[in-house]
Design an enzyme around this catalytic site. Structure first.
Site, PDB file in Angstrom:
ATOM      1  N   ASP A 158       7.955  24.798   1.727  1.00  0.00           N
ATOM      2  CA  ASP A 158       6.498  24.934   1.636  1.00  0.00           C
ATOM      3  C   ASP A 158       6.181  25.298   0.191  1.00  0.00           C
ATOM      4  O   ASP A 158       6.503  26.395  -0.262  1.00  0.00           O
ATOM      5  CB  ASP A 158       6.026  26.020   2.601  1.00  0.00           C
ATOM      6  CG  ASP A 158       4.515  26.210   2.555  1.00  0.00           C
ATOM      7  OD1 ASP A 158       3.849  25.633   1.664  1.00  0.00           O
ATOM      8  OD2 ASP A 158       4.005  26.963   3.414  1.00  0.00           O
ATOM      9  N   TYR A 173     -10.915  18.178  -4.762  1.00  0.00           N
ATOM     10  CA  TYR A 173      -9.785  17.300  -5.098  1.00  0.00           C
ATOM     11  C   TYR A 173      -9.799  16.925  -6.575  1.00  0.00           C
ATOM     12  O   TYR A 173      -8.792  17.084  -7.287  1.00  0.00           O
ATOM     13  CB  TYR A 173      -9.859  16.038  -4.224  1.00  0.00           C
ATOM     14  CG  TYR A 173      -8.682  15.113  -4.381  1.00  0.00           C
ATOM     15  CD1 TYR A 173      -7.435  15.461  -3.891  1.00  0.00           C
ATOM     16  CD2 TYR A 173      -8.823  13.879  -5.010  1.00  0.00           C
ATOM     17  CE1 TYR A 173      -6.350  14.597  -4.026  1.00  0.00           C
ATOM     18  CE2 TYR A 173      -7.743  13.019  -5.142  1.00  0.00           C
ATOM     19  CZ  TYR A 173      -6.514  13.383  -4.652  1.00  0.00           C
ATOM     20  OH  TYR A 173      -5.438  12.530  -4.784  1.00  0.00           O
ATOM     21  N   LYS A 198      -7.041  17.811  -9.472  1.00  0.00           N
ATOM     22  CA  LYS A 198      -6.258  16.760 -10.130  1.00  0.00           C
ATOM     23  C   LYS A 198      -6.534  16.747 -11.638  1.00  0.00           C
ATOM     24  O   LYS A 198      -5.655  16.393 -12.430  1.00  0.00           O
ATOM     25  CB  LYS A 198      -6.526  15.402  -9.487  1.00  0.00           C
ATOM     26  CG  LYS A 198      -6.040  15.317  -8.025  1.00  0.00           C
ATOM     27  CD  LYS A 198      -4.543  15.584  -7.883  1.00  0.00           C
ATOM     28  CE  LYS A 198      -4.023  15.263  -6.486  1.00  0.00           C
ATOM     29  NZ  LYS A 198      -2.594  15.584  -6.330  1.00  0.00           N
ATOM     30  N   THR A 238      -1.348   5.378   2.744  1.00  0.00           N
ATOM     31  CA  THR A 238      -0.385   6.394   3.175  1.00  0.00           C
ATOM     32  C   THR A 238      -0.902   7.014   4.471  1.00  0.00           C
ATOM     33  O   THR A 238      -2.060   6.808   4.843  1.00  0.00           O
ATOM     34  CB  THR A 238      -0.245   7.511   2.115  1.00  0.00           C
ATOM     35  OG1 THR A 238      -1.494   8.203   2.035  1.00  0.00           O
ATOM     36  CG2 THR A 238       0.137   6.962   0.746  1.00  0.00           C
ATOM     37  N   PRO A 239      -0.065   7.789   5.159  1.00  0.00           N
ATOM     38  CA  PRO A 239      -0.534   8.394   6.412  1.00  0.00           C
ATOM     39  C   PRO A 239      -1.825   9.208   6.242  1.00  0.00           C
ATOM     40  O   PRO A 239      -2.720   9.147   7.087  1.00  0.00           O
ATOM     41  CB  PRO A 239       0.643   9.278   6.831  1.00  0.00           C
ATOM     42  CG  PRO A 239       1.831   8.551   6.291  1.00  0.00           C
ATOM     43  CD  PRO A 239       1.384   7.986   4.965  1.00  0.00           C
ATOM     44  N   SER A 240      -1.937   9.951   5.139  1.00  0.00           N
ATOM     45  CA  SER A 240      -3.158  10.765   5.014  1.00  0.00           C
ATOM     46  C   SER A 240      -4.373   9.905   4.690  1.00  0.00           C
ATOM     47  O   SER A 240      -5.492  10.235   5.087  1.00  0.00           O
ATOM     48  CB  SER A 240      -2.981  11.880   3.986  1.00  0.00           C
ATOM     49  OG  SER A 240      -2.976  11.383   2.675  1.00  0.00           O
ATOM     50  N   ARG A 273      -7.894   9.791   6.803  1.00  0.00           N
ATOM     51  CA  ARG A 273      -9.256   9.840   6.258  1.00  0.00           C
ATOM     52  C   ARG A 273     -10.072   8.652   6.768  1.00  0.00           C
ATOM     53  O   ARG A 273     -11.245   8.792   7.094  1.00  0.00           O
ATOM     54  CB  ARG A 273      -9.214   9.857   4.719  1.00  0.00           C
ATOM     55  CG  ARG A 273      -8.655  11.154   4.148  1.00  0.00           C
ATOM     56  CD  ARG A 273      -8.854  11.280   2.653  1.00  0.00           C
ATOM     57  NE  ARG A 273      -7.967  10.453   1.835  1.00  0.00           N
ATOM     58  CZ  ARG A 273      -6.663  10.681   1.633  1.00  0.00           C
ATOM     59  NH1 ARG A 273      -6.079  11.728   2.192  1.00  0.00           N
ATOM     60  NH2 ARG A 273      -5.949   9.887   0.859  1.00  0.00           N
TER      61      ARG A 273
HETATM   62  P1  NAD Z   1       0.349  12.116   2.424  1.00  0.00           P
HETATM   63  O1  NAD Z   1      -0.908  12.813   2.010  1.00  0.00           O
HETATM   64  O2  NAD Z   1       0.266  11.161   3.544  1.00  0.00           O
HETATM   65  O3  NAD Z   1       1.489  13.167   2.735  1.00  0.00           O
HETATM   66  C1  NAD Z   1       1.473  14.418   2.136  1.00  0.00           C
HETATM   67  C2  NAD Z   1       2.789  15.116   2.388  1.00  0.00           C
HETATM   68  O4  NAD Z   1       2.652  16.439   1.851  1.00  0.00           O
HETATM   69  C3  NAD Z   1       3.134  15.275   3.855  1.00  0.00           C
HETATM   70  O5  NAD Z   1       4.466  14.837   4.085  1.00  0.00           O
HETATM   71  C4  NAD Z   1       2.999  16.780   4.080  1.00  0.00           C
HETATM   72  O6  NAD Z   1       3.879  17.289   5.064  1.00  0.00           O
HETATM   73  C5  NAD Z   1       3.308  17.334   2.709  1.00  0.00           C
HETATM   74  N1  NAD Z   1       2.804  18.693   2.526  1.00  0.00           N
HETATM   75  C6  NAD Z   1       1.608  19.182   2.909  1.00  0.00           C
HETATM   76  N2  NAD Z   1       1.531  20.494   2.644  1.00  0.00           N
HETATM   77  C7  NAD Z   1       2.706  20.833   2.070  1.00  0.00           C
HETATM   78  C8  NAD Z   1       3.239  22.061   1.594  1.00  0.00           C
HETATM   79  N3  NAD Z   1       2.519  23.193   1.653  1.00  0.00           N
HETATM   80  N4  NAD Z   1       4.494  22.068   1.066  1.00  0.00           N
HETATM   81  C9  NAD Z   1       5.199  20.916   1.003  1.00  0.00           C
HETATM   82  N5  NAD Z   1       4.753  19.731   1.443  1.00  0.00           N
HETATM   83  C10 NAD Z   1       3.518  19.698   1.976  1.00  0.00           C
HETATM   84  O7  NAD Z   1       0.981  11.386   1.138  1.00  0.00           O
HETATM   85  P2  NAD Z   1       0.266  10.665  -0.085  1.00  0.00           P
HETATM   86  O8  NAD Z   1      -1.055  10.105   0.313  1.00  0.00           O
HETATM   87  O9  NAD Z   1       1.306   9.783  -0.670  1.00  0.00           O
HETATM   88  O10 NAD Z   1      -0.074  11.853  -1.110  1.00  0.00           O
HETATM   89  C11 NAD Z   1       0.916  12.425  -1.933  1.00  0.00           C
HETATM   90  C12 NAD Z   1       0.247  12.899  -3.201  1.00  0.00           C
HETATM   91  O11 NAD Z   1      -0.417  11.813  -3.841  1.00  0.00           O
HETATM   92  C13 NAD Z   1      -0.810  13.982  -3.030  1.00  0.00           C
HETATM   93  O12 NAD Z   1      -0.717  14.903  -4.104  1.00  0.00           O
HETATM   94  C14 NAD Z   1      -2.107  13.204  -3.132  1.00  0.00           C
HETATM   95  O13 NAD Z   1      -3.186  13.996  -3.567  1.00  0.00           O
HETATM   96  C15 NAD Z   1      -1.742  12.183  -4.163  1.00  0.00           C
HETATM   97  N6  NAD Z   1      -2.567  10.973  -4.212  1.00  0.00           N
HETATM   98  C16 NAD Z   1      -2.784  10.227  -3.090  1.00  0.00           C
HETATM   99  C17 NAD Z   1      -3.538   9.059  -3.177  1.00  0.00           C
HETATM  100  C18 NAD Z   1      -3.770   8.178  -1.980  1.00  0.00           C
HETATM  101  O14 NAD Z   1      -4.661   7.322  -2.028  1.00  0.00           O
HETATM  102  N7  NAD Z   1      -3.018   8.312  -0.909  1.00  0.00           N
HETATM  103  C19 NAD Z   1      -4.065   8.668  -4.406  1.00  0.00           C
HETATM  104  C20 NAD Z   1      -3.823   9.446  -5.535  1.00  0.00           C
HETATM  105  C21 NAD Z   1      -3.064  10.591  -5.424  1.00  0.00           C
END
Ligand code: NAD
Length: 254
Positions: free
Chosen positions: A62, A156, A160, A191-193, A197
């Site tokens: 974590d 957010y 960032k 991605t899953p998140s 959304r």
């Molecule tokens: P995601 O959001 O689907 O998954 C996030 C992962 O973070 C999960 O596996 C979760 O278990 C883990 N997580 C959450 N809280 C945590 C904690 N306290 N400690 C450790 N792990 C933790 O994956 P994603 O969309 O690829 O996002 C990854 C990163 O990329 C994030 O920083 C996000 O802000 C950034 N991002 C995402 C996008 C997008 O469009 N998806 C775009 C730009 C940046």
């Protein structure tokens, strides 16, 4: 493709999304990978997806827990790469962001990087000095933040933007000691998140069309569009690149 042979890299949020794809790509590029996340079950399925499970170690971590970060770091071999990927998308304006939401996003998206850096940087610097190869930190930022403002991304975008500032500060402090530090700024990635959304929107089909519409290349990015940039930045091929915010956004910021 860039090689990570002989390198050991730690990745946070490696159970799903870009962190997971990057862990698998780093293994393919020859790295030993320490894949961490809070989701133990999803981490456990990683080994079956790589032809190189012998170079994979998983650990529940974590990134909001300072003591846990320090404890894991104490068990690690010297690192050559760190990918700070963990982050959370808070949706809403400043008026939707109460103190708890602010604190959570700042903690997970920014302070986590402070935790990881404090824990592993001394070892990375020592290893860089020993090998003569640059150590590399990649911090997950976004096109949203200081590069471009987006509606309903108040917390957010704030976090960032902070990641980019943190990245440049670390790059400036350690440029003479063989440590590079860059921020990765993806566009909209499937991605899953992101799916969460989309599905949480009043009209999910329209929400997906809206996300695609803001991508000039006409599609969402896939995690496999992003992972090669992580591998490259962690590799010695990127040896002259530091302090940069690298956009992989499908043309949004043209
Ligand atoms: P995601 O959001 O689907 O998954 C996030 C992962 O973070 C999960 O596996 C979760 O278990 C883990 N997580 C959450 N809280 C945590 C904690 N306290 N400690 C450790 N792990 C933790 O994956 P994603 O969309 O690829 O996002 C990854 C990163 O990329 C994030 O920083 C996000 O802000 C950034 N991002 C995402 C996008 C997008 O469009 N998806 C775009 C730009 C940046």
């Amino acid at each position: 493709p860039a090689s990570l042979a002989g390198k050991t890299v730690l990745i946070t949020a490696a159970a799903q999304g870009m962190g997971r794809a990057s862990a698998l790509a780093c293994l393919s590029a020859g790295a030993s990978v320490i894949a961490t996340d809070i989701q133990a079950e999803a981490l456990a399925t990683l080994a079956a997806e790589t032809p190189h499970p012998e170079r994979l170690r998983t650990a529940v971590l974590d990134v909001r827990d300072t003591a846990a970060v320090a404890a894991l770091a104490a068990t690690l071999p010297p690192l050559h790469g760190l990918f700070n990927c963990a982050g959370y998308v808070h949706s809403g304006t400043v008026l939707d962001c109460d103190e708890a939401a602010w604190d959570f996003s700042m903690d997970l998206n920014v302070k986590s990087m402070w935790r990881l850096l404090r824990a592993v940087l001394p070892g990375m610097l020592a290893e860089a000095a020993r090998t003569g190869n640059s150590a590399s930190v990649v911090n997950m930022a976004s096109m949203a933040g200081s590069i471009k403002g987006f509606p309903n991304r108040f917390a957010y975008g704030t976090t960032k933007a902070a990641v980019i500032g943190l990245t440049k500060a670390v790059a400036a402090d350690f440029v003479k000691q063989g440590l590079r530090c860059n921020a990765l700024c993806p566009g909209t990635v499937d991605t899953p998140s992101l799916r969460e959304r989309i599905n949480a929107a009043p009209d999910p089909a329209q929400a997906e069309r809206d996300f695609i519409a803001r991508q000039p290349m006409g599609r969402l990015a896939s995690v496999d569009d992003i992972a090669p940039m992580v591998v490259f930045l962690l590799s010695d091929d990127a040896r002259l690149i530091t302090g940069q915010a690298l956009l992989v956004d499908g043309g949004v910021t043209i």
